[in-house]
Design an enzyme around this catalytic site. Structure first.
Site, mmCIF file in Angstrom:
data_model
loop_
_atom_site.group_PDB
_atom_site.id
_atom_site.type_symbol
_atom_site.label_atom_id
_atom_site.label_comp_id
_atom_site.label_asym_id
_atom_site.label_seq_id
_atom_site.Cartn_x
_atom_site.Cartn_y
_atom_site.Cartn_z
ATOM 1 N N ARG A 24 0.840 -1.204 0.000
ATOM 2 C CA ARG A 24 0.000 0.000 0.000
ATOM 3 C C ARG A 24 0.873 1.250 0.000
ATOM 4 O O ARG A 24 2.082 1.173 0.171
ATOM 5 C CB ARG A 24 -0.913 -0.003 1.241
ATOM 6 N N LYS A 35 2.278 2.147 7.130
ATOM 7 C CA LYS A 35 2.770 1.375 8.267
ATOM 8 C C LYS A 35 3.597 2.243 9.199
ATOM 9 O O LYS A 35 4.097 3.311 8.817
ATOM 10 C CB LYS A 35 3.652 0.233 7.765
ATOM 11 N N TYR A 37 -0.377 4.627 10.565
ATOM 12 C CA TYR A 37 -0.618 3.630 11.619
ATOM 13 C C TYR A 37 0.648 3.535 12.458
ATOM 14 O O TYR A 37 1.752 3.470 11.905
ATOM 15 C CB TYR A 37 -0.897 2.249 11.020
ATOM 16 N N HIS A 97 0.485 1.804 16.169
ATOM 17 C CA HIS A 97 0.380 0.644 17.072
ATOM 18 C C HIS A 97 1.543 0.625 18.062
ATOM 19 O O HIS A 97 2.355 -0.299 18.081
ATOM 20 C CB HIS A 97 0.320 -0.665 16.266
ATOM 21 N N GLU A 100 -4.876 4.572 14.027
ATOM 22 C CA GLU A 100 -5.722 3.602 14.736
ATOM 23 C C GLU A 100 -6.403 4.167 15.967
ATOM 24 O O GLU A 100 -7.304 3.537 16.501
ATOM 25 C CB GLU A 100 -4.922 2.341 15.100
ATOM 26 N N ARG A 131 -26.134 -5.088 18.847
ATOM 27 C CA ARG A 131 -25.533 -5.340 17.533
ATOM 28 C C ARG A 131 -26.335 -6.394 16.768
ATOM 29 O O ARG A 131 -26.583 -6.264 15.576
ATOM 30 C CB ARG A 131 -24.082 -5.824 17.731
ATOM 31 N N LEU A 161 -13.554 -8.876 18.615
ATOM 32 C CA LEU A 161 -12.613 -7.877 19.130
ATOM 33 C C LEU A 161 -13.104 -7.403 20.484
ATOM 34 O O LEU A 161 -14.267 -7.028 20.644
ATOM 35 C CB LEU A 161 -12.502 -6.670 18.186
ATOM 36 N N VAL A 218 -9.532 -13.985 11.289
ATOM 37 C CA VAL A 218 -9.180 -12.594 10.966
ATOM 38 C C VAL A 218 -8.638 -11.887 12.212
ATOM 39 O O VAL A 218 -7.794 -10.998 12.117
ATOM 40 C CB VAL A 218 -10.405 -11.839 10.399
ATOM 41 N N ILE A 266 -6.516 -12.698 14.123
ATOM 42 C CA ILE A 266 -5.145 -13.142 14.422
ATOM 43 C C ILE A 266 -4.239 -11.973 14.779
ATOM 44 O O ILE A 266 -3.284 -12.141 15.539
ATOM 45 C CB ILE A 266 -4.567 -13.956 13.228
ATOM 46 N N ASP A 267 -4.551 -10.769 14.278
ATOM 47 C CA ASP A 267 -3.677 -9.634 14.637
ATOM 48 C C ASP A 267 -3.800 -9.275 16.115
ATOM 49 O O ASP A 267 -2.988 -8.527 16.642
ATOM 50 C CB ASP A 267 -3.943 -8.422 13.731
HETATM 51 N N1 LIG Z 1 -6.090 -10.034 9.857
HETATM 52 C C1 LIG Z 1 -6.264 -8.842 9.334
HETATM 53 O O1 LIG Z 1 -5.671 -8.498 8.319
HETATM 54 C C2 LIG Z 1 -7.226 -7.882 9.965
HETATM 55 C C3 LIG Z 1 -7.676 -6.745 9.268
HETATM 56 C C4 LIG Z 1 -8.614 -5.904 9.876
HETATM 57 C C5 LIG Z 1 -9.089 -6.207 11.167
HETATM 58 N N2 LIG Z 1 -8.605 -7.315 11.816
HETATM 59 C C6 LIG Z 1 -9.082 -7.716 13.166
HETATM 60 O O2 LIG Z 1 -10.376 -8.266 13.086
HETATM 61 C C7 LIG Z 1 -10.959 -8.222 14.407
HETATM 62 C C8 LIG Z 1 -12.373 -7.683 14.325
HETATM 63 O O3 LIG Z 1 -12.314 -6.294 13.962
HETATM 64 P P1 LIG Z 1 -13.638 -5.407 13.787
HETATM 65 O O4 LIG Z 1 -13.197 -4.144 13.163
HETATM 66 O O5 LIG Z 1 -14.708 -6.208 13.152
HETATM 67 O O6 LIG Z 1 -14.030 -5.148 15.324
HETATM 68 P P2 LIG Z 1 -15.480 -4.669 15.840
HETATM 69 O O7 LIG Z 1 -15.231 -4.039 17.174
HETATM 70 O O8 LIG Z 1 -16.195 -3.913 14.793
HETATM 71 O O9 LIG Z 1 -16.279 -6.051 16.049
HETATM 72 C C9 LIG Z 1 -15.941 -6.998 17.020
HETATM 73 C C10 LIG Z 1 -17.214 -7.733 17.420
HETATM 74 O O10 LIG Z 1 -16.818 -8.846 18.262
HETATM 75 C C11 LIG Z 1 -17.885 -9.019 19.190
HETATM 76 N N3 LIG Z 1 -17.397 -9.869 20.277
HETATM 77 C C12 LIG Z 1 -16.567 -9.560 21.307
HETATM 78 N N4 LIG Z 1 -16.365 -10.653 22.064
HETATM 79 C C13 LIG Z 1 -17.068 -11.669 21.506
HETATM 80 C C14 LIG Z 1 -17.253 -13.041 21.841
HETATM 81 N N5 LIG Z 1 -16.662 -13.594 22.906
HETATM 82 N N6 LIG Z 1 -18.031 -13.784 21.018
HETATM 83 C C15 LIG Z 1 -18.628 -13.238 19.937
HETATM 84 N N7 LIG Z 1 -18.496 -11.943 19.585
HETATM 85 C C16 LIG Z 1 -17.741 -11.176 20.372
HETATM 86 C C17 LIG Z 1 -18.248 -7.595 19.586
HETATM 87 O O11 LIG Z 1 -19.536 -7.534 20.201
HETATM 88 C C18 LIG Z 1 -18.198 -6.891 18.229
HETATM 89 O O12 LIG Z 1 -19.473 -6.873 17.596
HETATM 90 C C19 LIG Z 1 -9.998 -7.353 15.227
HETATM 91 O O13 LIG Z 1 -9.164 -8.191 15.986
HETATM 92 C C20 LIG Z 1 -9.211 -6.613 14.175
HETATM 93 O O14 LIG Z 1 -7.957 -6.193 14.672
HETATM 94 C C21 LIG Z 1 -7.700 -8.140 11.235
#
Ligand SMILES: NC(=O)c1ccc[n+]([C@@H]2O[C@H](COP(=O)([O-])OP(=O)(O)OC[C@H]3O[C@@H](n4cnc5c(N)ncnc54)[C@H](O)[C@@H]3O)[C@@H](O)[C@H]2O)c1
Length: 372
Positions: free
Chosen positions: A15, A75, A94, A96, A118, A203, A240, A267, A269-270
């Protein structure tokens, strides 16, 4: 203001901080923009695209760091970049910082002012500069998951949408936030039978109101979660808990209850992942097998679609970038408390409480930093 955009140097980062369109807008506001040669090539933007937009091309990052008032990146700055940051220079990217004491030390030593994508907030309590990447990762999850499900990749050999006479794949999405909602929409669009599990009733009410024709919702109790996971062809981890590691929702022992060849796309995993068996992988080697269950755990999923991700990120950062350039960081942050929430470092002091707490460093309140 002179805005500089160096080429990203973190491995596998394609990017770029500014698209030609974002550069064009900044120039229309009376600013000058310098982009490092080949800076946009990973996202499909040539030097000519930037020149057409009115930007200047620099041969090296050093020229950009030496002259720009504001550096716009994707980054966190790498050690060689941190060594080039100057006192009074504005960094918008970003960061972090919480898990990264080395970077924090270098940013403090540089004397720069750093605003982290972030931690910028919006009126509804969301994170507007993280959301576009969650949208990308969410929409990508069923796409990579369906590839993982193919027989040659170790998967169950199940087609997402089935065919007439053969049922569709069962997809379970754990976490119905930004990632989960976009994942569920795409999986449903591919014809899969989709259920979203979440712990937030408001939600789920929202998801049910808007998407009840596309997918089902279910409360994410431990019992419901394992019951759904047992039946699933694909499980997408999208939980999350802000500021915390992802909760481990499925243990290794529970994997044996899943269908052989089922796919997990974690997803989250981060943030450590929500399956006990998840470990971060790369785009070069994205999947691995644990007890016959295929895991896809790429920590920077948006990198796979660098062009879409760059444009989506730039769309979101542009209004803030323009405000910073037009007004200077102090006035821009004074006028917008959500942008002020992005301030992490100013003139050798940390200005973000959660980072200070994580790293044991004293914090100057961002309001006081505005006056410093
Ligand atoms: N791997 C990647 O490249 C990548 C890219 C973007 C985001 N992410 C990650 O994806 C994850 C989700 O991000 P997001 O933006 O959707 O967050 P978000 O806050 O929009 O959504 C998270 C959801 O998880 C729910 N939740 C929390 N605990 C729970 C549980 N025990 N059981 C079920 N649901 C539960 C919350 O109520 C919320 O609705 C984060 O860890 C983020 O860092 C990873």
């Amino acid at each position: 203001m002179h805005i500089g955009c160096p080429k990203e140097i973190k491995p596998q980062e394609f990017r770029v901080g500014l698209t030609p369109n974002a550069a064009r807008e900044a120039i229309a506001h009376g600013h000058t923009v310098t982009v490092q040669t080949q800076g946009g090539v990973g996202a499909g933007f040539s030097d000519e695209d930037y020149i057409d937009a009115g930007a200047v091309i620099a041969e090296t990052a050093a020229e950009i760091f030496a002259t720009a008032d504001m550096i716009v990146k994707v980054k966190e700055p790498q050690p060689v970049e941190r060594a080039m940051l100057r006192e009074g220079q504005l960094l918008f990217t970003y960061l972090h910082l919480a898990p990264d004491p080395e970077q924090t030390k270098d940013l403090l030593a540089s004397g720069c002012t750093a605003i982290a994508y972030e931690t910028v907030t919006d009126r509804s309590g969301g994170l507007p500069l993280l959301a576009p990447m969650s949208e990308v990762a969410g929409r990508l999850a069923p796409q990579v998951g369906s590839w993982t499900l193919q027989k040659a990749n170790g998967g169950r050999g199940v087609l997402m949408g089935g065919v007439p006479g053969v049922g569709p794949a069962k997809v379970v999405v754990i976490g119905g936030g930004v990632v989960g909602t976009h994942a569920a929409r795409v999986a449903a669009g591919m014809g899969a039978d989709v259920t979203v599990l979440d712990r937030s009733l408001p939600r789920m009410r929202y998801l049910d109101d808007v998407f009840s024709r596309d997918f089902k919702t279910m409360y994410a109790s431990a019992g419901n979660t394992i019951e759904m996971v047992r039946e699933a062809d694909m499980v997408i981890g999208a939980v999350l808990i802000p500021g915390a590691a992802a909760p481990k929702l499925i243990s290794r022992a529970q994997l044996s209850e899943m269908k052989p060849g089922a796919a997990i796309v974690d997803v989250a995993i981060d943030q450590g992942g929500c399956f006990e068996t998840s470990k971060a992988t790369t785009h070069q080697d994205p999947i691995y097998d644990v007890d016959g269950i295929m895991h896809y755990c790429v920590a920077n999923m948006p990198g796979a679609v660098a062009r879409t991700s760059t444009i989506a990120l730039s769309n979101a950062t542009m209004p803030f970038m323009l405000a910073l350039a037009d007004k200077g960081w102090r006035q821009a942050c004074e006028d917008d408390e959500h942008l002020l929430n992005g301030l992490n470092v100013h003139a050798g002091q940390l200005t973000y409480y959660a980072v200070g707490k994580a790293l044991g460093i004293d914090v100057l309140s961002p309001q006081l930093a505005l006056k410093a």
